[in-house]
Every structure is written in C-alpha cells, then in structure tokens.
Design an enzyme around this catalytic site. Sequence first.
Site, PDB file in Angstrom:
ATOM      1  CB  CYS A 116      62.914  44.506  44.527  1.00 23.95           C
ATOM      2  SG  CYS A 116      63.182  43.406  43.134  1.00 23.95           S
ATOM      3  CG  HIS A 256      65.369  47.679  44.164  1.00 23.08           C
ATOM      4  ND1 HIS A 256      66.337  46.703  44.270  1.00 23.08           N
ATOM      5  CD2 HIS A 256      64.591  47.330  43.108  1.00 23.08           C
ATOM      6  CE1 HIS A 256      66.140  45.794  43.328  1.00 23.08           C
ATOM      7  NE2 HIS A 256      65.092  46.157  42.609  1.00 23.08           N
ATOM      8  CG  ASN A 286      67.126  43.893  40.256  1.00 19.07           C
ATOM      9  OD1 ASN A 286      67.158  43.761  41.475  1.00 19.07           O
ATOM     10  ND2 ASN A 286      66.001  44.073  39.575  1.00 19.07           N
TER      11      ASN A 286
HETATM   12  O1  UT7 Z   1      63.691  44.858  40.616  1.00 25.93           O
HETATM   13  C1  UT7 Z   1      62.389  45.139  40.242  1.00 25.93           C
HETATM   14  C2  UT7 Z   1      62.048  44.374  39.054  1.00 25.93           C
HETATM   15  N1  UT7 Z   1      62.611  44.737  37.823  1.00 25.93           N
HETATM   16  C3  UT7 Z   1      62.706  45.983  37.313  1.00 25.93           C
HETATM   17  O2  UT7 Z   1      62.547  46.997  37.931  1.00 25.93           O
HETATM   18  C4  UT7 Z   1      62.994  46.066  35.846  1.00 25.93           C
HETATM   19  C5  UT7 Z   1      62.077  47.073  35.182  1.00 25.93           C
HETATM   20  N2  UT7 Z   1      62.199  47.080  33.742  1.00 25.93           N
HETATM   21  C6  UT7 Z   1      63.315  47.486  33.099  1.00 25.93           C
HETATM   22  O3  UT7 Z   1      64.312  47.813  33.725  1.00 25.93           O
HETATM   23  C7  UT7 Z   1      63.281  47.575  31.605  1.00 25.93           C
HETATM   24  O4  UT7 Z   1      61.947  47.447  31.149  1.00 25.93           O
HETATM   25  C8  UT7 Z   1      64.174  46.509  30.897  1.00 25.93           C
HETATM   26  C9  UT7 Z   1      65.630  46.835  31.137  1.00 25.93           C
HETATM   27  C10 UT7 Z   1      63.848  45.135  31.424  1.00 25.93           C
HETATM   28  C11 UT7 Z   1      63.930  46.550  29.395  1.00 25.93           C
HETATM   29  O5  UT7 Z   1      64.186  47.850  28.898  1.00 25.93           O
HETATM   30  P1  UT7 Z   1      63.130  48.523  27.907  1.00 25.93           P
HETATM   31  O6  UT7 Z   1      63.673  49.831  27.517  1.00 25.93           O
HETATM   32  O7  UT7 Z   1      61.784  48.494  28.606  1.00 25.93           O
HETATM   33  O8  UT7 Z   1      63.209  47.562  26.674  1.00 25.93           O
HETATM   34  P2  UT7 Z   1      62.033  46.744  25.978  1.00 25.93           P
HETATM   35  O9  UT7 Z   1      61.558  45.639  26.868  1.00 25.93           O
HETATM   36  O10 UT7 Z   1      61.018  47.702  25.439  1.00 25.93           O
HETATM   37  O11 UT7 Z   1      62.800  46.125  24.755  1.00 25.93           O
HETATM   38  C12 UT7 Z   1      63.302  46.959  23.695  1.00 25.93           C
HETATM   39  C13 UT7 Z   1      63.967  46.073  22.678  1.00 25.93           C
HETATM   40  C14 UT7 Z   1      63.113  44.889  22.264  1.00 25.93           C
HETATM   41  O12 UT7 Z   1      63.320  44.649  20.900  1.00 25.93           O
HETATM   42  P3  UT7 Z   1      62.251  45.130  19.811  1.00 25.93           P
HETATM   43  O13 UT7 Z   1      60.975  44.453  20.185  1.00 25.93           O
HETATM   44  O14 UT7 Z   1      62.190  46.609  19.956  1.00 25.93           O
HETATM   45  O15 UT7 Z   1      62.857  44.673  18.523  1.00 25.93           O
HETATM   46  C15 UT7 Z   1      63.692  43.744  23.061  1.00 25.93           C
HETATM   47  O16 UT7 Z   1      63.482  42.507  22.457  1.00 25.93           O
HETATM   48  O17 UT7 Z   1      65.163  45.530  23.238  1.00 25.93           O
HETATM   49  C16 UT7 Z   1      65.147  44.114  23.080  1.00 25.93           C
HETATM   50  N3  UT7 Z   1      65.880  43.524  24.184  1.00 25.93           N
HETATM   51  C17 UT7 Z   1      67.205  43.327  24.155  1.00 25.93           C
HETATM   52  N4  UT7 Z   1      68.137  43.578  23.216  1.00 25.93           N
HETATM   53  C18 UT7 Z   1      69.413  43.273  23.494  1.00 25.93           C
HETATM   54  C19 UT7 Z   1      65.408  43.103  25.369  1.00 25.93           C
HETATM   55  N5  UT7 Z   1      66.415  42.629  26.117  1.00 25.93           N
HETATM   56  C20 UT7 Z   1      67.533  42.755  25.390  1.00 25.93           C
HETATM   57  C21 UT7 Z   1      68.886  42.447  25.613  1.00 25.93           C
HETATM   58  N6  UT7 Z   1      69.786  42.725  24.657  1.00 25.93           N
HETATM   59  N7  UT7 Z   1      69.314  41.904  26.781  1.00 25.93           N
END
Ligand code: UT7
Length: 329
Positions: A116, A256, A286
Amino acid sequence: MPAPHSRILGTGHYVPERVLTNQELEAKVDTSDEWIVTRTGIHERRIAAEGETTSDMASAAATRALEAAGLAATDLDLIVIATVTPDMQLPSTACFVQSKIGARRDCPSFDIAAACAGFIYGLDLADKFVRTGAAKNVLVVGVELLSRVMNWDDRTTCVLFGDGAGAAIVGASDGERGLLSTHLYADGGFTQSLQIPGGGSAEPPTASTVAEGRHTVHMIGKDIFKAAVKNLSSASKTALEQNGIAADDVDWVVPHQANLRILGGVSDRVGIPLDRFYLNLERYGNTSSASIPIALDEGVRKGDIKPGQTLLMCALGGGVAWGSAAMRF
Ligand code: UT7
C-alpha cells in the site's frame, strides 16, 4: 545552483465500472453492511471485468495522466509501476504498460513492491531520478487488481479491498511548486501479518496450495491496524517537522485509504481534522498502492485540490512498509 526538484505535472486514474456493494457481500459471506461501514467506512468497491488486467488499468490511468501533463507517451524516460498484483510474475507489469501506452521501446520500465506504500515509494524514486538528471519525465502508477487475490469466503478480508489505478507524471519543477520531502520506512518484523503466502518461491503453486487458498490475501487485521495508526502518525509528523509546516497549514492530507478508523487515529495524533483528509474509501474500499493517486486525481479533477496547495501523503501496507510525502502541489 540548487538541485532541480520535482513536481507532479499531471494525474489520472481509472476504476472498473462494476460496483460491488456491501449488500451484495451480505449474500456471499456472514457479514453486514452495518459491520463493514462502522468498522471500516467502506460502502462499495470496484471489481475488474473478466479479462481486464492490471496493466490495462494502469495504462488507462497513465494515458489520462499524460494528457493532463500535456505530454506524449514517447516523452517518458522512466516507467515505475507499484503493484502487488502484477499481470504475471515475469515480465514486469511496467513492460506491458510501456507497450500498451506506446512509450519508447528503450524506456526503462520496472515494478516496485511496497504494497500500500507503493505510490509513495514510487514518488520518492521518481524524485531522485529527476533531481539527478537521470530522467526528465517519470510515470509513476499505483495499481491493484485485488479482487483476483481475495478469498471470497473469508469475511475478514474480502469486504475490504477493491480494484483500480492511479497515475502521476513526475518532472522537473521550475518554481515554488514541487515535492518537499519523502520519508520511507519498513519493518520486516511484520511479514506474517499481511501476506499472499502461495505462488512465490517459498510456496510454489501446487494443487494443494490452490485448494488451501494460499494464493489469496491473509491478514491479521489488528496487527496492521495498530502499526498503521502509529507509523502513519509518526511519518506524517516527521514530514511536517522537516519542512517547518504547521498542521494548520496543510490544505489536504491525501492518505492511503484502508480504514476510516485508522485515519481518525492519525488525525487525532497529527492534529489535522479529518475533514481535511481527502477521502473516497466509502466508494472504492482499500485499493492498496492505487488509493493515494486515485484520490489525488479525483481531487484535482473536481477542483478541490489546487495548484500551490500544501499536501501531505502517508501510506502503510504489507511488509510492513510505510512512508510520507509533503509537497507544494
Ligand atoms: O492497506 C493496509 C492493509 N490493511 C489495513 O490497513 C487493514 C487494517 N485492519 C483493519 O482495518 C481492521 O483490523 C479490520 C477492519 C480488518 C477488522 O476490524 P477490527 O475492529 O480489528 O475487527 P476484529 O478483527 O477484531 O474482529 C472483530 C469481530 C470478530 O468477531 P469476534 O471474534 O469478536 O466474535 C470478527 O470475526 O468482527 C468479526 N468480523 C466480521 N464480522 C462481520 C471480522 N470481519 C467481519 C465481517 N463482518 N466482514
């Protein structure tokens, strides 16, 4: 005599027509529009058509940037393509682009892989070629066709990414306008946090790597989220400090665009309100290396980003690799 510095002479972008909405994703995986919007800020993304390639998208963006700069493809003397989704492992996507846009057959052309952060890495390179006199007009493209490396059953990644391309022509500046600084960084301690593990020499393609989805994006989102807030903020502050620019004097941050919450954290830490971040992630998701040049070109074409304004760019992605750039646009 001061060394000639570089400026962006013209910009262009291309996004595929097909829009994939959060509502459509609700039908594919266990997710919801509400989760995607509140956790990321994304409403929809673009998906390349069947048969459309990374070099097709890059060439479309490049042609628009050349038009904006008032230059012909034959005026280019360096082509740099930032991508982690090349047409092929060999040859470089840059060589396909050279041929498709009609650049000179002897124009040096190569890809860079800084995920990125690729567009900022490319700008830095272009600036150095222009400053040393090694090149006069450099094409820098950030382009990604991420929909082809998604695991469409993995809700933790497939809702985040989109396809697109953005391009800039970098050439010598004869006045006040131009790139003020670039700062590049990488931390190889995070190589496990964002990967396409299969398909390289570490895991050559086999029937089982395909069956196990090893050729798709694997991400530990939380690791990248934390690294992004911390490093984007520090690289942005470094850019402002080095140039003696106060946060209030930045007209636009062109960041980004991975997650609105990441950018909220950066806004708080750097002291620039989020309404001065030029954002389009709600429409494109993204797009990795393409996100900054797509936003930049949209801003220019809409008349929001104007000549002479002070811009700050920052990006972080797989590696992790990150960086910032400051410019008098
Ligand atoms: O471009 C550079 C590379 N990428 C990035 O910069 C991305 C950086 N990371 C992020 O933007 C965030 O970490 C995410 C958007 C990917 C995830 O958000 P988060 O607040 O860190 O969520 P999490 O991974 O802690 O997940 C929270 C919950 C989980 O469920 P449990 O374990 O709490 O029951 C996930 O399984 O949300 C769940 N979850 C979803 N639920 C519905 C993860 N993805 C989804 C989804 N829909 N698409």
